[in-house]
Design a protein around this motif. Structure first.
Motif, PDB file in Angstrom:
ATOM      1  N   VAL A 134       0.861  -1.419  -0.002  1.00  0.00           N
ATOM      2  CA  VAL A 134       0.114   0.085  -0.226  1.00  0.00           C
ATOM      3  C   VAL A 134       0.956   1.408  -0.263  1.00  0.00           C
ATOM      4  O   VAL A 134       0.618   2.166  -0.790  1.00  0.00           O
ATOM      5  CB  VAL A 134      -0.913  -0.003   1.027  1.00  0.00           C
ATOM      6  N   GLN A 135       1.902   1.235   0.901  1.00  0.00           N
ATOM      7  CA  GLN A 135       2.675   2.635   0.853  1.00  0.00           C
ATOM      8  C   GLN A 135       3.350   2.822  -0.341  1.00  0.00           C
ATOM      9  O   GLN A 135       3.365   3.880  -0.874  1.00  0.00           O
ATOM     10  CB  GLN A 135       3.679   2.337   2.003  1.00  0.00           C
ATOM     11  N   LYS A 136       3.958   1.920  -1.037  1.00  0.00           N
ATOM     12  CA  LYS A 136       4.852   1.924  -1.870  1.00  0.00           C
ATOM     13  C   LYS A 136       3.795   2.189  -3.405  1.00  0.00           C
ATOM     14  O   LYS A 136       4.080   2.931  -4.304  1.00  0.00           O
ATOM     15  CB  LYS A 136       5.562   0.794  -2.335  1.00  0.00           C
TER      16      LYS A 136
ATOM     17  N   VAL B 224       0.962   3.656  -3.580  1.00  0.00           N
ATOM     18  CA  VAL B 224       0.483   5.096  -3.318  1.00  0.00           C
ATOM     19  C   VAL B 224       1.686   5.853  -3.811  1.00  0.00           C
ATOM     20  O   VAL B 224       1.122   6.841  -4.793  1.00  0.00           O
ATOM     21  CB  VAL B 224      -0.063   5.363  -1.869  1.00  0.00           C
ATOM     22  N   GLU B 225       2.901   5.853  -3.318  1.00  0.00           N
ATOM     23  CA  GLU B 225       4.126   6.463  -3.917  1.00  0.00           C
ATOM     24  C   GLU B 225       4.283   6.770  -5.383  1.00  0.00           C
ATOM     25  O   GLU B 225       4.504   7.478  -6.059  1.00  0.00           O
ATOM     26  CB  GLU B 225       5.257   6.221  -3.171  1.00  0.00           C
ATOM     27  N   LEU B 226       3.819   5.252  -5.914  1.00  0.00           N
ATOM     28  CA  LEU B 226       3.763   5.408  -7.323  1.00  0.00           C
ATOM     29  C   LEU B 226       2.595   5.730  -8.060  1.00  0.00           C
ATOM     30  O   LEU B 226       2.778   5.508  -9.447  1.00  0.00           O
ATOM     31  CB  LEU B 226       4.182   3.758  -7.755  1.00  0.00           C
ATOM     32  N   GLY B 227       1.606   6.249  -7.606  1.00  0.00           N
ATOM     33  CA  GLY B 227       0.507   6.700  -8.268  1.00  0.00           C
ATOM     34  C   GLY B 227      -0.693   5.712  -8.250  1.00  0.00           C
ATOM     35  O   GLY B 227      -1.818   6.652  -8.791  1.00  0.00           O
ATOM     36  N   ALA B 228      -1.007   4.952  -7.639  1.00  0.00           N
ATOM     37  CA  ALA B 228      -2.281   4.097  -7.465  1.00  0.00           C
ATOM     38  C   ALA B 228      -3.106   4.839  -6.816  1.00  0.00           C
ATOM     39  O   ALA B 228      -2.836   5.576  -5.653  1.00  0.00           O
ATOM     40  CB  ALA B 228      -2.237   2.535  -6.865  1.00  0.00           C
ATOM     41  N   GLY B 229      -4.223   5.151  -7.296  1.00  0.00           N
ATOM     42  CA  GLY B 229      -5.387   5.813  -6.541  1.00  0.00           C
ATOM     43  C   GLY B 229      -6.284   4.811  -5.924  1.00  0.00           C
ATOM     44  O   GLY B 229      -7.008   5.321  -5.121  1.00  0.00           O
ATOM     45  N   LYS B 230      -6.291   3.692  -6.093  1.00  0.00           N
ATOM     46  CA  LYS B 230      -7.112   2.461  -5.546  1.00  0.00           C
ATOM     47  C   LYS B 230      -6.380   1.274  -5.545  1.00  0.00           C
ATOM     48  O   LYS B 230      -5.810   0.947  -6.544  1.00  0.00           O
ATOM     49  CB  LYS B 230      -8.447   2.314  -6.345  1.00  0.00           C
TER      50      LYS B 230
ATOM     51  N   ARG C  77      -6.238  -0.122   9.270  1.00  0.00           N
ATOM     52  CA  ARG C  77      -4.641  -0.141   9.149  1.00  0.00           C
ATOM     53  C   ARG C  77      -4.279   0.174   7.805  1.00  0.00           C
ATOM     54  O   ARG C  77      -3.333   1.107   7.634  1.00  0.00           O
ATOM     55  CB  ARG C  77      -3.987  -1.331   9.768  1.00  0.00           C
ATOM     56  N   LEU C  78      -4.558  -0.273   6.727  1.00  0.00           N
ATOM     57  CA  LEU C  78      -4.014  -0.038   5.395  1.00  0.00           C
ATOM     58  C   LEU C  78      -4.482   1.447   4.985  1.00  0.00           C
ATOM     59  O   LEU C  78      -3.874   2.142   4.299  1.00  0.00           O
ATOM     60  CB  LEU C  78      -4.456  -1.168   4.589  1.00  0.00           C
TER      61      LEU C  78
ATOM     62  N   GLU D 111      -0.974   8.375   5.137  1.00  0.00           N
ATOM     63  CA  GLU D 111       0.182   8.983   5.119  1.00  0.00           C
ATOM     64  C   GLU D 111       1.156   8.946   4.108  1.00  0.00           C
ATOM     65  O   GLU D 111       1.834   9.787   3.891  1.00  0.00           O
ATOM     66  CB  GLU D 111       1.058   7.935   6.457  1.00  0.00           C
ATOM     67  N   ALA D 112       0.973   7.847   3.445  1.00  0.00           N
ATOM     68  CA  ALA D 112       1.893   7.962   2.015  1.00  0.00           C
ATOM     69  C   ALA D 112       1.372   8.718   0.997  1.00  0.00           C
ATOM     70  O   ALA D 112       2.193   9.693   0.526  1.00  0.00           O
ATOM     71  CB  ALA D 112       1.577   6.493   1.452  1.00  0.00           C
ATOM     72  N   CYS D 113      -0.041   9.166   0.973  1.00  0.00           N
ATOM     73  CA  CYS D 113      -0.465  10.265   0.294  1.00  0.00           C
ATOM     74  C   CYS D 113       0.126  11.748   0.748  1.00  0.00           C
ATOM     75  O   CYS D 113       0.516  12.574  -0.244  1.00  0.00           O
ATOM     76  CB  CYS D 113      -1.993  10.342   0.405  1.00  0.00           C
ATOM     77  N   LYS D 114       0.095  11.803   1.896  1.00  0.00           N
ATOM     78  CA  LYS D 114       0.741  13.122   2.380  1.00  0.00           C
ATOM     79  C   LYS D 114       2.212  13.218   2.036  1.00  0.00           C
ATOM     80  O   LYS D 114       2.629  14.305   1.585  1.00  0.00           O
ATOM     81  CB  LYS D 114       0.305  13.439   3.899  1.00  0.00           C
TER      82      LYS D 114
END
Length: 239
Positions: A95-97, A99-105, A123-124, A130-133
């Motif tokens: 999930v963290q990575k 989001v960083e790479l651009g996944a919106g869902k 939790r996820l 946090e990853a989006c921020k």
């Protein structure tokens, strides 16, 4: 002082936004922000709002908008990762990575060879926030769960459906995306990969099966490599 990013509520046209809930706790208790401090507020509309904290009240902060600009961290197309549920805490990392790479869902699902049964949506979702921020996104990536591989094929929303498959030797992700500029759905397996039956179902549903190379990748590696390749091919990663 670094200007921090917060997800806020309210109508930007009114000139003010509100930070409450867990975001307010982080702003006031962890960062100890006070009236007068600057912050970036996001409402999920694709813009960043440079604000000044007007007041700290009981349970919320009132932010006055001073400037509006398009969020540079949001990809120009929708990218969804369908991830067969992995073991242990690998889902946290994915999930963290992702989001960083651009996944919106990010949609986790139970596949024929996935062994994990536990799914902690709360939790996820916190990890996604946090990853989006951290990476400068204007909206929070959605976390969801589907009970089966069939449900994934029924619910897919993207214009292009791509599935890395360890037994595929010819298909290339670059070719799968050629001539397409719309949304993309990626289906990635768990530690056990996919069964031949699942692969054929995906192909029949219009999925483009691709290889990620000659080496067998861990499920979390396969997810990140696939996402990175999509972003690279769309000009969103690299020079």
């Amino acid at each position: 002082m670094e200007i921090k990013r917060f997800f806020a509520a309210g109508d930007p046209n009114m000139g003010y936004l509100l930070v409450d809930g867990e975001e307010f706790r982080h702003l006031s208790k962890v960062l100890r922000y006070k009236a007068g401090y600057k912050a970036i507020a996001c409402t999920g509309d694709g813009f960043d709002y440079l604000c000044r904290i007007e007041s700290i009240e009981v349970g919320r902060a009132v932010l006055k908008i001073e400037e509006k600009q398009k969020c540079a961290g949001d990809p120009p197309f929708e990218l969804t990762l369908y991830q067969a549920l992995p073991k242990g805490t690998k889902a946290d990392f994915i999930v963290q990575k992702a989001v960083e790479l651009g996944a919106g869902k990010i949609v986790f699902f139970a596949s024929q060879y996935s062994a994990e049964e536990k799914f902690n949506s709360e939790r996820l979702s916190r990890i996604a926030v946090e990853a989006c921020k951290q990476c400068g996104r204007s909206s929070v990536a959605e976390i969801a769960f589907l009970e089966s591989f069939d449900k994934v094929l029924e619910s897919r929303e993207g214009k292009t459906l791509v599935m890395p498959y360890e037994r595929e030797s010819e298909g290339r992700l670059k070719d799968a995306l050629a001539g397409e500029d719309g949304s993309v759905d990626l289906i990635v397996g768990s530690e056990g990969g996919f069964s031949e039956e699942e692969a054929e179902k995906a192909r029949a549903a219009g999925a483009k099966l691709v290889t990620l190379g000659k080496r067998i990748l861990r499920c979390e590696t396969a997810a990140l490599v696939s996402l990175a390749l999509v972003m690279y091919e769309r000009g969103e990663l690299g020079g």
